[in-house]
Design a protein around this motif. Structure first.
Motif, PDB file in Angstrom:
ATOM      1  N   HIS A 222       0.880  -1.253  -0.020  1.00 56.70           N
ATOM      2  CA  HIS A 222       0.064   0.014   0.189  1.00 56.70           C
ATOM      3  C   HIS A 222       0.897   1.200   0.045  1.00 56.70           C
ATOM      4  N   ALA A 223       1.406   1.537  -1.247  1.00 50.78           N
ATOM      5  CA  ALA A 223       2.020   3.078  -1.260  1.00 50.78           C
ATOM      6  C   ALA A 223       1.552   3.531  -2.759  1.00 50.78           C
ATOM      7  N   ASN A 224       2.104   4.937  -2.707  1.00 52.92           N
ATOM      8  CA  ASN A 224       1.829   5.448  -3.961  1.00 52.92           C
ATOM      9  C   ASN A 224       2.986   6.019  -4.610  1.00 52.92           C
ATOM     10  N   VAL A 225       2.777   7.109  -5.450  1.00 48.59           N
ATOM     11  CA  VAL A 225       3.991   7.582  -6.478  1.00 48.59           C
ATOM     12  C   VAL A 225       4.385   8.933  -5.810  1.00 48.59           C
ATOM     13  N   ALA A 277      -6.711   6.950  -9.785  1.00 50.81           N
ATOM     14  CA  ALA A 277      -6.203   6.379 -11.304  1.00 50.81           C
ATOM     15  C   ALA A 277      -4.899   6.775 -11.678  1.00 50.81           C
ATOM     16  N   ASP A 278      -4.523   7.986 -11.299  1.00 49.85           N
ATOM     17  CA  ASP A 278      -3.300   8.750 -11.894  1.00 49.85           C
ATOM     18  C   ASP A 278      -2.002   7.747 -11.310  1.00 49.85           C
ATOM     19  N   HIS A 279      -2.197   7.546 -10.106  1.00 54.36           N
ATOM     20  CA  HIS A 279      -0.891   6.422  -9.477  1.00 54.36           C
ATOM     21  C   HIS A 279      -1.149   5.235 -10.270  1.00 54.36           C
ATOM     22  N   ILE A 280      -2.376   4.628 -10.644  1.00 56.54           N
ATOM     23  CA  ILE A 280      -2.142   3.313 -11.074  1.00 56.54           C
ATOM     24  C   ILE A 280      -1.744   3.456 -12.477  1.00 56.54           C
ATOM     25  N   ASP A 281      -2.023   4.594 -13.309  1.00 51.27           N
ATOM     26  CA  ASP A 281      -1.528   4.719 -14.651  1.00 51.27           C
ATOM     27  C   ASP A 281       0.213   5.078 -14.693  1.00 51.27           C
ATOM     28  N   ARG A 284       1.801   1.807 -14.303  1.00 50.59           N
ATOM     29  CA  ARG A 284       1.812   0.981 -15.383  1.00 50.59           C
ATOM     30  C   ARG A 284       2.392   1.467 -16.709  1.00 50.59           C
ATOM     31  N   ASN A 285       2.536   2.861 -16.758  1.00 46.53           N
ATOM     32  CA  ASN A 285       3.280   3.505 -17.955  1.00 46.53           C
ATOM     33  C   ASN A 285       4.647   3.431 -17.646  1.00 46.53           C
ATOM     34  N   ARG A 286       5.298   3.509 -16.470  1.00 45.98           N
ATOM     35  CA  ARG A 286       6.487   3.291 -16.134  1.00 45.98           C
ATOM     36  C   ARG A 286       7.308   2.185 -15.999  1.00 45.98           C
ATOM     37  N   ILE A 287       6.688   0.983 -15.416  1.00 50.15           N
ATOM     38  CA  ILE A 287       7.304  -0.185 -15.312  1.00 50.15           C
ATOM     39  C   ILE A 287       6.430  -1.237 -15.765  1.00 50.15           C
ATOM     40  N   GLY A 288       5.172  -0.913 -16.111  1.00 55.96           N
ATOM     41  CA  GLY A 288       4.350  -2.027 -16.896  1.00 55.96           C
ATOM     42  C   GLY A 288       3.041  -2.362 -16.101  1.00 55.96           C
ATOM     43  N   VAL A 289       2.263  -3.046 -16.644  1.00 58.31           N
ATOM     44  CA  VAL A 289       1.005  -3.386 -16.091  1.00 58.31           C
ATOM     45  C   VAL A 289       0.956  -4.657 -15.058  1.00 58.31           C
ATOM     46  N   ASP A 290       2.217  -5.275 -15.550  1.00 58.93           N
ATOM     47  CA  ASP A 290       2.425  -6.403 -14.467  1.00 58.93           C
ATOM     48  C   ASP A 290       2.688  -6.036 -13.144  1.00 58.93           C
ATOM     49  N   HIS A 291       3.051  -4.950 -12.892  1.00 59.50           N
ATOM     50  CA  HIS A 291       3.593  -4.617 -11.442  1.00 59.50           C
ATOM     51  C   HIS A 291       2.787  -3.548 -10.681  1.00 59.50           C
ATOM     52  N   MET A 315     -16.241   1.313  -9.171  1.00 59.64           N
ATOM     53  CA  MET A 315     -16.167   2.539  -9.717  1.00 59.64           C
ATOM     54  C   MET A 315     -14.827   3.011 -10.158  1.00 59.64           C
ATOM     55  N   LEU A 316     -13.812   2.518  -9.454  1.00 59.47           N
ATOM     56  CA  LEU A 316     -12.559   3.076  -9.563  1.00 59.47           C
ATOM     57  C   LEU A 316     -11.960   1.955 -10.962  1.00 59.47           C
ATOM     58  N   LEU A 317     -12.474   0.880 -11.034  1.00 58.02           N
ATOM     59  CA  LEU A 317     -12.308   0.068 -12.356  1.00 58.02           C
ATOM     60  C   LEU A 317     -12.718   0.654 -13.529  1.00 58.02           C
ATOM     61  N   SER A 318     -14.039   1.142 -13.384  1.00 62.15           N
ATOM     62  CA  SER A 318     -14.651   1.750 -14.230  1.00 62.15           C
ATOM     63  C   SER A 318     -14.035   2.969 -15.046  1.00 62.15           C
ATOM     64  N   VAL A 319     -13.274   3.927 -14.071  1.00 58.22           N
ATOM     65  CA  VAL A 319     -12.717   4.759 -14.449  1.00 58.22           C
ATOM     66  C   VAL A 319     -11.472   4.512 -15.461  1.00 58.22           C
ATOM     67  N   LEU A 320     -10.745   3.452 -14.968  1.00 59.33           N
ATOM     68  CA  LEU A 320      -9.597   2.897 -15.778  1.00 59.33           C
ATOM     69  C   LEU A 320     -10.234   2.385 -17.178  1.00 59.33           C
ATOM     70  N   GLU A 321     -11.443   1.771 -16.996  1.00 64.44           N
ATOM     71  CA  GLU A 321     -11.649   1.201 -18.336  1.00 64.44           C
ATOM     72  C   GLU A 321     -12.251   2.404 -19.197  1.00 64.44           C
ATOM     73  N   GLN A 322     -12.758   3.395 -18.750  1.00 61.40           N
ATOM     74  CA  GLN A 322     -12.699   4.445 -19.530  1.00 61.40           C
ATOM     75  C   GLN A 322     -11.540   5.343 -20.009  1.00 61.40           C
ATOM     76  N   ARG A 323     -10.538   4.966 -19.403  1.00 62.41           N
ATOM     77  CA  ARG A 323      -9.269   5.491 -19.652  1.00 62.41           C
ATOM     78  C   ARG A 323      -8.673   4.601 -20.933  1.00 62.41           C
ATOM     79  N   GLY A 324      -9.001   3.580 -21.153  1.00 58.22           N
ATOM     80  CA  GLY A 324      -8.809   2.461 -22.033  1.00 58.22           C
ATOM     81  C   GLY A 324      -8.287   1.211 -21.747  1.00 58.22           C
ATOM     82  N   TRP A 325      -8.382   1.001 -20.581  1.00 57.81           N
ATOM     83  CA  TRP A 325      -7.758  -0.308 -19.961  1.00 57.81           C
ATOM     84  C   TRP A 325      -8.684  -1.386 -20.614  1.00 57.81           C
TER      85      TRP A 325
END
Length: 348
Positions: A222-225, A277-281, A284-291, A315-325
Motif C-alpha cells: 500500500h504505497a503511491n507515487v 487512477a493517476d497513480h495506477i497509470d 503502469r506506464n513506467r514499469i508495466g501493467v504486470d507490476h 467505480m475505480l475500475l470503471s474509471v480505468l476502463e474509460q481510460r482505455g484499460w
C-alpha cells in the motif's frame, strides 16, 4: 463484475467487540463481509497491527510553510506488542470458524485461486510491524505454521528490526538508518519460509537493504507515487524501477490521511477516483501493467468520499476502463499480479 485481491486493510482493528461483527455488519468500517461480497472482494491481506498505547503521547509534528514533518511514535514494548498481536490474530482465525464455510484463511496459492473463483472470501494473514517477534525468530516459525504469509518488518516507528519512515511533506523517504542486523536476518528467514516481505513502511535505506538481500519479487502492498504526491511514505522513481526490475508489485492506496493521493500536503475528502487512477497509470506506464495492483488501506486511514468504502472499488475500475484499460489488463491489476508474485514467494 471483476473480483479483486486487496493488498492491505486494517479491518481487524474494527473487531474489538468480536469477529462476528464482520458478518453482521460494520457500518463504521470500510469493509465487512456483505459489502465486500457485493463489491467483488475475493481476498485481502488482513493486517495484524499493534497500535501505540493510549497512554503514549502523540508524535510531535512540525509545521512548515510547505507542509509538515511528524516524529516517529514511541517504541513498543515486546510484551505489549505480543499481547496485541495475539489478540488480533485470534480475531482473524475466528472469522473462518464463524463463517460457516464462506471465509477461509489463505495459506496456499490453491486457496487463493479458489477465492478468486468465488468458492469463498479469503483472508491472507499479514503482520504490520514485527515488534511481537523475538530476536531468534522462533515465533516467526510458529506464526508461519499458524498461517502468517506476509510481514512488514516495521510500521512507521522503530523496532529491533529497523526504522520506519516518519510522515513528512514534502520529504523523500530517505529519513534514517535502514535494517538492523536482526532485520536483515528477518528478511532472510522470511525468504526461507516463504513469507512475503512488505516494503510499505520502510524508509529508503531499509528498502534498499531488503532489495540487496532478497531474491524474491519486491512488494509494497500500500504505497503511491512520490512524483505525484511527495510525502515520505510514497515511492520514488528509483524505488518504483527497482520493484519492476525484481518482477515485483505496488498496491496503490487510497489514503488521504495522511494524504498519499493528491499533490497537496493535506488530504482532500473531495479527491476523485481519477486522482487514484493517476497513480495506477503512472506505475503502469513506467514499469508495466504486470507490476501494479490494489492496496486500499481500508480501515487504517480516511479515503476520498468518492471511494467511500469497498463498494467504491468497481467505480475505480470503471474509471480505468474509460481510460482505455482492456479487460486483460484489469484482470492483472485486480488479481493476476498478486497471484503471480505470491506464486514466486510462497512455498506452499
Amino acid at each position: 463484475m471483476l473480483r479483486f485481491i486487496d493488498g492491505h486493510h486494517d479491518t481487524l482493528l474494527e473487531l474489538n467487540d468480536g469477529s462476528d461483527a464482520f458478518f453482521t455488519g460494520l457500518p463504521s468500517a470500510h469493509l465487512d463481509f456483505t459489502r465486500g461480497k457485493k463489491a467483488g472482494f475475493a481476498a485481502g491481506f488482513f493486517a495484524v497491527f499493534a497500535p501505540n498505547p493510549i497512554s503514549d503521547p502523540d508524535p510531535g509534528i512540525v509545521h512548515t510553510e510547505a507542509g509538515y514533518m511528524k516524529s516517529l511514535p514511541p517504541i513498543l514494548s515486546r510484551e505489549y506488542a505480543l499481547a496485541a498481536t495475539t489478540r488480533s490474530m485470534a480475531r482473524f482465525f475466528q472469522l473462518e470458524e464463524l463463517s460457516k464455510g464462506t471465509f477461509k484463511t489463505i495459506r496456499t496459492i490453491a486457496d487463493l485461486k479458489k477465492a478468486v473463483d468465488g468458492d469463498w472470501m479469503g483472508g491472507i494473514l499479514h503482520m504490520e510491524g514485527a515488534e511481537a517477534l523475538d530476536n531468534d525468530l522462533d515465533l516467526l516459525y510458529v506464526f508461519y505454521k499458524a498461517g502468517l504469509r506476509s510481514i512488514g518488518p516495521v510500521w512507521s516507528r522503530s523496532n529491533q528490526f529497523g526504522e520506519g519512515v516518519p510522515y513528512g511533506y514534502p520529504s523523500s523517504p530517505d529519513t534514517g538508518p535502514g535494517l538492523t542486523p536482526e532485520g536483515k536476518e528477518l528478511v532472510r528467514k522470511c525468504s526461507e519460509l516463504g513469507i512475503m516481505v512488505d516494503l510499505s513502511h520502510l524508509n529508503e535505506r531499509g528498502f534498499w537493504d531488503v532489495a540487496a538481500i532478497s531474491d524474491k519479487p519486491l512488494v509494497a502492498t500500500h504505497a503511491n507515487v512520490h512524483r505525484i504526491c511527495p510525502v515520505s511514505r510514497n515511492l520514488t522513481d528509483p524505488q518504483i524501477d527497482k520493484i519492476g526490475q525484481s518482477a515485483g508489485l505496488i498496491g496503490i492506496t487510497y489514503s488521504i490521511d495522511p494524504n498519499m493521493v493528491t499533490p497537496s500536503a493535506e488530504g482532500d475528502p473531495g479527491a476523485s477516483l481519477e486522482d487514484i487512477a493517476d497513480h495506477i497509470d503512472y506505475v503502469r506506464n513506467r514499469i508495466g501493467v504486470d507490476h501494479v495492483a490494489l492496496g486500499s488501506d481500508f480501515d487504517g486511514t480516511m479515503v476520498p468520499d468518492a471511494m467511500k468504502d469497498v463498494t467504491g472499488v468497481p467505480m475505480l475500475l470503471s474509471v480505468l476502463e474509460q481510460r482505455g484499460w482492456k479487460k486483460s489488463e484489469l484482470e492483472k491489476l485486480t488479481y493476476k499480479n498478486w497471484i503471480r508474485v505470491l506464486e514466486q514467494t510462497w512455498k506452499e
